[in-house]
Structure formats: C-alpha cells, structure tokens
Write a protein that holds these residues in place. Sequence first.
Motif, PDB file in Angstrom:
ATOM      1  N   GLU A 250     -15.716  -9.135   3.091  1.00  0.00           N
ATOM      2  CA  GLU A 250     -15.464  -7.538   3.442  1.00  0.00           C
ATOM      3  C   GLU A 250     -16.860  -6.996   3.714  1.00  0.00           C
ATOM      4  O   GLU A 250     -17.637  -7.325   2.818  1.00  0.00           O
TER       5      GLU A 250
ATOM      6  N   GLU B   6       1.704  -5.142   4.335  1.00  0.00           N
ATOM      7  CA  GLU B   6       0.667  -5.696   5.463  1.00  0.00           C
ATOM      8  C   GLU B   6       0.524  -7.193   4.956  1.00  0.00           C
ATOM      9  O   GLU B   6       0.595  -7.742   3.867  1.00  0.00           O
TER      10      GLU B   6
ATOM     11  N   LYS C  50     -15.898  -4.265  -4.857  1.00  0.00           N
ATOM     12  CA  LYS C  50     -14.827  -3.402  -5.327  1.00  0.00           C
ATOM     13  C   LYS C  50     -14.526  -3.855  -6.717  1.00  0.00           C
ATOM     14  O   LYS C  50     -13.838  -2.773  -7.344  1.00  0.00           O
TER      15      LYS C  50
ATOM     16  N   LEU D 218      -5.225 -10.431   4.622  1.00  0.00           N
ATOM     17  CA  LEU D 218      -6.304 -10.979   5.552  1.00  0.00           C
ATOM     18  C   LEU D 218      -7.306 -11.717   4.598  1.00  0.00           C
ATOM     19  O   LEU D 218      -7.602 -11.270   3.503  1.00  0.00           O
TER      20      LEU D 218
ATOM     21  N   LYS E 227       0.781  -1.102   0.022  1.00  0.00           N
ATOM     22  CA  LYS E 227       0.078  -0.106   0.111  1.00  0.00           C
ATOM     23  C   LYS E 227       0.807   1.360   0.144  1.00  0.00           C
ATOM     24  O   LYS E 227       1.690   1.337   0.782  1.00  0.00           O
TER      25      LYS E 227
ATOM     26  N   GLU F 182      -9.240  -0.724   6.484  1.00  0.00           N
ATOM     27  CA  GLU F 182      -9.027   0.844   6.207  1.00  0.00           C
ATOM     28  C   GLU F 182     -10.185   1.679   6.828  1.00  0.00           C
ATOM     29  O   GLU F 182     -11.166   1.080   7.197  1.00  0.00           O
TER      30      GLU F 182
HETATM   31  P1  AMP Z   1      -8.037  -0.239   1.262  1.00  0.00           P
HETATM   32  O1  AMP Z   1      -7.853   1.218   0.265  1.00  0.00           O
HETATM   33  O2  AMP Z   1      -6.758  -0.086   1.987  1.00  0.00           O
HETATM   34  O3  AMP Z   1      -9.177  -0.372   1.823  1.00  0.00           O
HETATM   35  O4  AMP Z   1      -7.751  -1.516   0.334  1.00  0.00           O
HETATM   36  C1  AMP Z   1      -8.579  -1.669  -0.900  1.00  0.00           C
HETATM   37  C2  AMP Z   1      -8.837  -3.130  -0.958  1.00  0.00           C
HETATM   38  O5  AMP Z   1      -7.818  -3.855  -0.879  1.00  0.00           O
HETATM   39  C3  AMP Z   1      -9.848  -3.497   0.233  1.00  0.00           C
HETATM   40  O6  AMP Z   1     -11.299  -3.160  -0.072  1.00  0.00           O
HETATM   41  C4  AMP Z   1      -9.426  -5.025   0.272  1.00  0.00           C
HETATM   42  O7  AMP Z   1     -10.438  -5.709  -0.711  1.00  0.00           O
HETATM   43  C5  AMP Z   1      -8.156  -5.021  -0.151  1.00  0.00           C
HETATM   44  N1  AMP Z   1      -7.145  -5.132   0.959  1.00  0.00           N
HETATM   45  C6  AMP Z   1      -6.801  -4.065   1.628  1.00  0.00           C
HETATM   46  N2  AMP Z   1      -5.959  -4.408   2.859  1.00  0.00           N
HETATM   47  C7  AMP Z   1      -5.964  -5.757   2.850  1.00  0.00           C
HETATM   48  C8  AMP Z   1      -5.335  -6.792   3.590  1.00  0.00           C
HETATM   49  N3  AMP Z   1      -4.742  -6.442   4.603  1.00  0.00           N
HETATM   50  N4  AMP Z   1      -5.823  -7.933   3.278  1.00  0.00           N
HETATM   51  C9  AMP Z   1      -6.456  -8.336   2.199  1.00  0.00           C
HETATM   52  N5  AMP Z   1      -7.257  -7.403   1.443  1.00  0.00           N
HETATM   53  C10 AMP Z   1      -6.843  -6.131   1.541  1.00  0.00           C
END
Ligand code: AMP
Length: 463
Positions: free
Chosen positions: A203, A196, A225, A199, A154, A294
């Motif tokens: 969701e 990270e 998404k 996980l 990220k 997030e």
């Molecule tokens: P975020 O902008 O951090 O929410 O990331 C966008 C998408 O990536 C999320 O909606 C999840 O589908 C996926 N994602 C983010 N972090 C993780 C994680 N630690 N494990 C699995 N999927 C993740």
Amino acid sequence: MPASRNPTAATSRRVLVVGGGGREHAIAWKLARDGAEVLVAPGNAGTAAVAENVPIAAADIPSLVKLAQSRQVDLTVVGPEAPLVAGIVDAFDTAGLRIFGPTAKAAQLEGSKLFCKQIMHRGDVPTAMFREFRGVARARDYLQAREDMPVVVKADGLAAGKGVFVCNDRAEALAALDSLGNDEQFAAATKGILIEERLDGIEVSVMAITDGRTIVTLPPLQDHKAAHDGDSGPNTGGMGAYCPAPFVDAAMLADIEARILVPTAHAMRRAKVPFHGVLYAGLMLTAQGPKVLEFNARFGDPECEALMVRLESSLLELLDAAVDRRLESVEPPRWRDGASVTVVMASEGYPESVQKGRAIRGLDAAAKVPDVEVFHAATRTVDGGVQSDGGRVLAVTAVAPSLARAKLQAYSAVKEIRWLGAWCRKDISDKGLARERELLLADEASAAGAAGEPAEPVAEESA
Ligand code: AMP
Ligand code: GLY
C-alpha cells in the motif's frame, strides 16, 4: 520592492488553518516558514508555537467564516475531511473568501465510497471490483450465495475509519456486516454497503494538488495503518509514514498520474463537480499494477507531516495558485534530497478507549535532536505544561540525507519523550529500508553483469 497586486508577493499574508492535529501543525509550520502569519482553529499546544490558536472547532463553519472576515484572512486551508464534506468551502465561497479545498459535492469523493466508485468507473480508473447493497440484509444474502473468498466490507459513508473490514472469508465478512448493522453511531454511513474484491500488494499514498485542471503530483509515501509492529492489530488513523516510498519509482509515479489522478480529475469535471484541493489516492500496488483503494479529499495524516519537512519551495505559493486556478503557471515544487520519517506517539488505549490528560515530558530535549520536528497531534497546554489530549498525540518527524538516518533521528527524538502509557510502532519505514536494500543489490548485480561477469539469463517479461 514595488507594491504588487499579486497576493503571493506581499510580505505578510494572513492564513487560517482549520483543524487541530499533526497535519494542521505541519501545514501551519510550513506556512509560517513561507512568511505567512498563521491562525489555527482550534489548533493545539504545538501550533501555538508557530501560529495563533483561535478556539473555534473545525465543525463550526459559521464561526470560521466570521473569523476569516473579522481577521481579514486571505487564504484558508482545511485539514480534516469532516468540514469539507459538511460544506466549509461552499460557505467560504458564498462569503467571497478564498479557501483551499473541495466543495461538499466534490468531497463526496471521500465522503461516499459509492460516489467514488462511480467516478472511477467513468474515468476508467483501476480499482477493486465491487457490488453495492442497500442495507445489511441484502449484502448478507449475496455473501451466502457466492463462493467463499476474501472480501472487503465497507460502509458507504464516513465512519471515522471504522467502516472498513478486510475479511479472509465468508464468516468474517458476515461478522463485519453484523457489526455494521449494529452500529447506531454510524447508521447513516451504513445505509449503503459495498462488498469489494480484496486486493493484495503493497500500500502507498500518492497525493496531488489540483485546481481542477492541472495536477501537481507530490512524492509517494507509505502510511502504517495497523496499530502494531509488522502490520498487526486494529486499524488506526495511521501510526507513521515515510517519504519517498521506494516502491514507486519515477516511471510508476508518472503512470499513477496518467492513469489514476488525471482521469479522476477529468471525470469529476465531466460530472460537473470539479475537484480543487488535495486529491489523495490510497493505492495498492498489485501484480496488475497500481489500483485505487480509496480517495481522500485532503492531505493524509501522518503523511502530511513527512511531506512538509521535505518541501523546500513555498507551500503558500502552491496553495494560492490552486485557489486562483493557475497551477499550470507555477514552478513544480522542490523537495529536499533524502527522506523523511514520521513516528506517531499514541496514548494508552488507542485506537479503542483513550487515556487523555497525561503530562508530557521531554519535548524540549526531543526538539534538540538534529533534523527533527515534533508536530503535535493532540495536545493542550495546562498550567504551562503540555498534556495529551487524544489518541494520536505527537507526530515525531525527521528529515535526513537517507531513510535510515531519518529513522534513526526520529526514534532518537521519540526516546526523549515520556508520558504515562505512551507508545509507538518501532518499525516505521522498515519496509522502505528493505526495499532500498533490494534495489541496491539489484543495482550491484547489474553493475557486476556490465563489468563482464556472466549474468543470469533473464526471461523477457510478457506485455
Ligand atoms: P479505505 O478506508 O477504503 O482506504 O480502507 C482502509 C484500509 O483497508 C486500506 O488502507 C487498506 O489497508 C484496506 N483495504 C481497503 N480496501 C481494500 C481492498 N479492496 N483490498 C485490500 N485491502 C483493502
Ligand atoms: N493516513 C491516512 C489518512 O489520512 O487517511
């Protein structure tokens, strides 16, 4: 009726909604139903039907302050994250104008993934384990040195949804670092990089309205998404949502509130950046319980559309109480029974290169489908007709006594709408419907058990 000092008691309130997407259309639609006179800046072809559009961009904070002053706006509601992170709330506060949303510092909860992790650490909020790196090179060294496993790469800052890479192995993670390192558009966002633990689970999105102390938790939703059916294809801003998400029952929602939302609000206060506005938790329901992926500092889009059609009580009253820091004194919001489904109709090429300016037909027929609201996400009026004006164009939303019925109505309306290259996912809410069937079967099995049929022995769950 006697005159009242309470602004919520006045018959006509002037409210400004900042933004021009489906979320802002849904907020403006609801506020208009609550009796407010609504301005939207900049709005779209859809908001023009429920509000007055003012052609000021959401990024133009000084002009928005002037607008609020000259039009005597008494409450401003901010849709998107960018103006929040850029300090729109601070600017309005300085000018003595009432505004709903977090300050720039508090919006760092969304604007900086590292800040967000620090707050969660302080609040002991469950989230994925992570490491932080200054620059791509150090992150690369770390990945090379550790065992090969699924990770998520990220960018620290806001990158318009393009800063997150879910990777199956080291090779994919290294490729993600390459593309972050080469992305000049988001150079500022990628100064810091997080790696990270990935996980696994389902969701869900849980949002709450907070005045910094009191938290009003809203019903759980599920976003979609990925661009294509079965959660395949590239990541998008969200192709559809439904509410409530049956994976989260009342007990789990209470647990999410107690172990995630409340400690986060407390940690923000202790860090001297009290959070006011919408606290949006993107959660993974893991085998160890809900964990935060997030936080966002605003209503989700398209979650907001699916939420607003179910909100029976006044949104205006809720937002007013949050701005005046008296949320503890308002009645909890009332929600329509049943469920809602929002299907996003997108332009050809979305989320990569988008074809705009296509004439949209069938909006009137779609609006006649019972239980449906067609929120506009990116449209404009040209010569009296409506044209597409971005990637996610419409958020077709239905509310009905059951999830199945809401899905049916939403897709019936979608079928009425046409433009060249229009497309949508066909499976919005299917995971929820499958879950409902599972719950129903489990209920039936336990009823049969209670009726005297021999039940399977169930192993007691270890704590
Ligand atoms: P975020 O902008 O951090 O929410 O990331 C966008 C998408 O990536 C999320 O909606 C999840 O589908 C996926 N994602 C983010 N972090 C993780 C994680 N630690 N494990 C699995 N999927 C993740
Ligand atoms: N629908 C996800 C978001 O608004 O961030």
